[in-house]
Design an enzyme around this catalytic site. Structure first.
Site, short mmCIF file in Angstrom:
data_model
loop_
_atom_site.label_atom_id
_atom_site.label_comp_id
_atom_site.label_asym_id
_atom_site.label_seq_id
_atom_site.Cartn_x
_atom_site.Cartn_y
_atom_site.Cartn_z
CE1 TYR A 146 -2.38 3.29 2.19
CE2 TYR A 146 -3.74 2.56 0.69
CZ TYR A 146 -3.40 3.39 1.47
OH TYR A 146 -4.29 4.62 1.88
CG ASP A 240 5.90 3.75 0.29
OD1 ASP A 240 4.81 3.46 0.32
OD2 ASP A 240 6.36 4.40 1.49
CE LYS A 268 2.47 5.03 7.91
NZ LYS A 268 1.27 5.01 8.47
#
Ligand code: KE4
Length: 433
Positions: A146, A240, A268
């Site tokens: 994802y 990623d 994050k």
């Protein structure tokens, strides 16, 4: 045990009147584990309290960002101080330069950085840059990974898409996903086949740990294999690291495993709990980004002072002497403790952990092994996971409300929280075996 969730239930009913599904991000709705989602009132250190006053040891930590724990004093003080000076100017500030310098110092392959406001923006922009740099259109992603919700990436995606069992998403034009090729995680041969069949692949984007299908480690040589094949065909390798960045190690997974990415996506932790993303990489490529170059990308609140300062305090703190090793030790004790308990109790459990992140799958049968999305869907016993989740919640421990998510520790988790968690897990595993 019957914990009181009355207020959460009331608030959820009201929220559903005004917010689709009552939430602002699908995985929060507890569809993966059933029941009513908790409404959280506050957090402090390793703990969160819901609106009914129940306290939990938190292993979600806002899906990774809060590596120092909730309401870390130095972060709160910095934000309070900066807020009095102004929250956003839409103009350059020294704080952006300072955070970029920190990221460049910590993440080996990075020479320049562009800050954005989410991981989605980071991956979307990195792929635009890869296409601009190579002049090619196609990209390769891996099923179950994802990378945020940009149209071109909502193809066999993980995280909330996997949790909800969505085939993909309506509203995404077929023309957009026609340029998105999909391979199986850990399948180097499959990637080689795609490169042999398509001469216009701009980039491969990959999570160095597949932590949006649960927790799947790259098999030995897989990531370096992607680095080699992309170099051979003149495509870019995009790591990623929105989730693994500053968590697999202080320099992310690439520092741990020596992968020389062309571009890296971050998020994050980099915002210390405020909305920040970044795409970063080799100067040669980043110089294409406007206004240095022609590839356009922009954002009203990109690099805003509050987020930059929260990120700076966070990245500085996690480099404190011995802190990262301490968090890694606690993560290892927790994960290996779960493995031991499951073996003792005869519960088929697959456990993984790297640095300050971990994950575990309840398997349908002993001996099964999950190493990609196909096996995750086939072997993960999501029903048993859901029962375990609620048994742990009843015992004051908050794991991810989905089998297809990872868990995280913070600097605030001590031996005591880990011991409490393993004691609860012994009871919960006995209940679900
Ligand atoms: P955001 O747009 O949610 O900031 O980041 C997207 C993203 C990109 N890349 C990776 C590897 C990610 O894990 C994410 C977001 N992670 C999910 C949790 N697995 C966010 C939680 C949510 O969607 O509510």
């Amino acid at each position: 045990m019957t914990t009181n969730y009355t207020r959460s239930t009331e608030l959820f009913a009201a929220a559903q009147q005004v917010l689709p599904g009552g939430v602002n991000s699908p995985v929060r709705a507890f569809r993966g584990v059933g029941g009513t989602p908790l409404f959280i009132e506050r957090g402090a250190g390793a703990y969160i309290w819901d609106v009914d006053g129940n306290r939990y040891i938190d292993y979600v930590l806002s899906w990774g960002p809060l590596i120092l724990g909730h309401a870390y004093p130095a972060v709160v003080e910095a934000l309070t101080w900066q807020a009095r000076l102004g929250t956003s100017f839409g103009a350059p500030t020294l704080l952006e330069t300072q955070l970029a310098e920190l990221v460049i110092a910590m993440v080996p392959s990075v020479e320049q950085v562009r800050f954005v406001n989410s991981g989605t923006e980071a991956t979307m922009s990195a792929l635009r840059l890869a296409r601009a740099y190579t002049g090619r259109n196609k990209i390769i992603k891996f099923s179950g990974c994802y990378h945020g919700h940009a149209d071109m990436l909502l193809v066999q995606a993980g995280s909330g898409v996997a949790t909800l069992g969505l085939p993909d998403s309506p509203g995404v034009p077929a023309t957009t996903t026609a340029s998105t090729l999909v391979a199986e995680y850990n399948d180097q041969e499959g990637v080689e086949t795609l490169f042999a069949a398509h001469d216009d692949i701009a980039a491969v984007i990959v999570e160095p740990i597949a932590a949006n299908m649960g927790f799947v480690l790259p098999e030995s040589g897989f990531l370096q294999g992607l680095r080699d094949v992309t170099r051979r065909y003149g495509a870019l390798l995009i790591l990623d690291e929105v989730m693994t960045g500053f968590r697999a190690s202080p320099g992310g997974a690439q520092a741990l495993w020596g992968i020389d990415a062309d571009l890296t996506c971050l998020g994050k932790v980099i915002g210390g709990g405020l909305p920040v993303g970044a795409y970063a990489g080799k100067r040669e490529m980043m110089q294409l980004v406007a206004p240095a170059g022609p590839m356009y990308q922009a954002g009203t609140l990109s690099g805003n002072p509050l987020a930059m300062l929260a990120g700076q305090v966070t990245l500085q703190q996690i480099q404190s002497e011995g802190l990262f090793d301490q968090m890694t030790t606690h993560t290892t004790t927790l994960a290996e403790g779960m493995r031991t308990l499951a073996q003792e109790l005869g519960v088929p459990l697959q456990v993984g952990h790297v640095g300050t992140m971990f994950g575990f799958y309840f398997l349908r049968e002993q001996g099964q092994h999950i190493m990609n999305y196909t096996t995750a869907r086939q072997f993960a016993d999501t029903e048993r996971y859901a029962r375990f989740f609620w048994a742990m919640l009843e015992r004051g421990v908050y794991f991810a409300p989905s089998q297809f998510e990872a868990g995280f520790l913070s600097a605030a988790h001590t031996d005591d929280e880990v011991k409490q968690t393993l004691a609860a897990a012994r009871e919960a595993l006995a209940l679900v075996r």
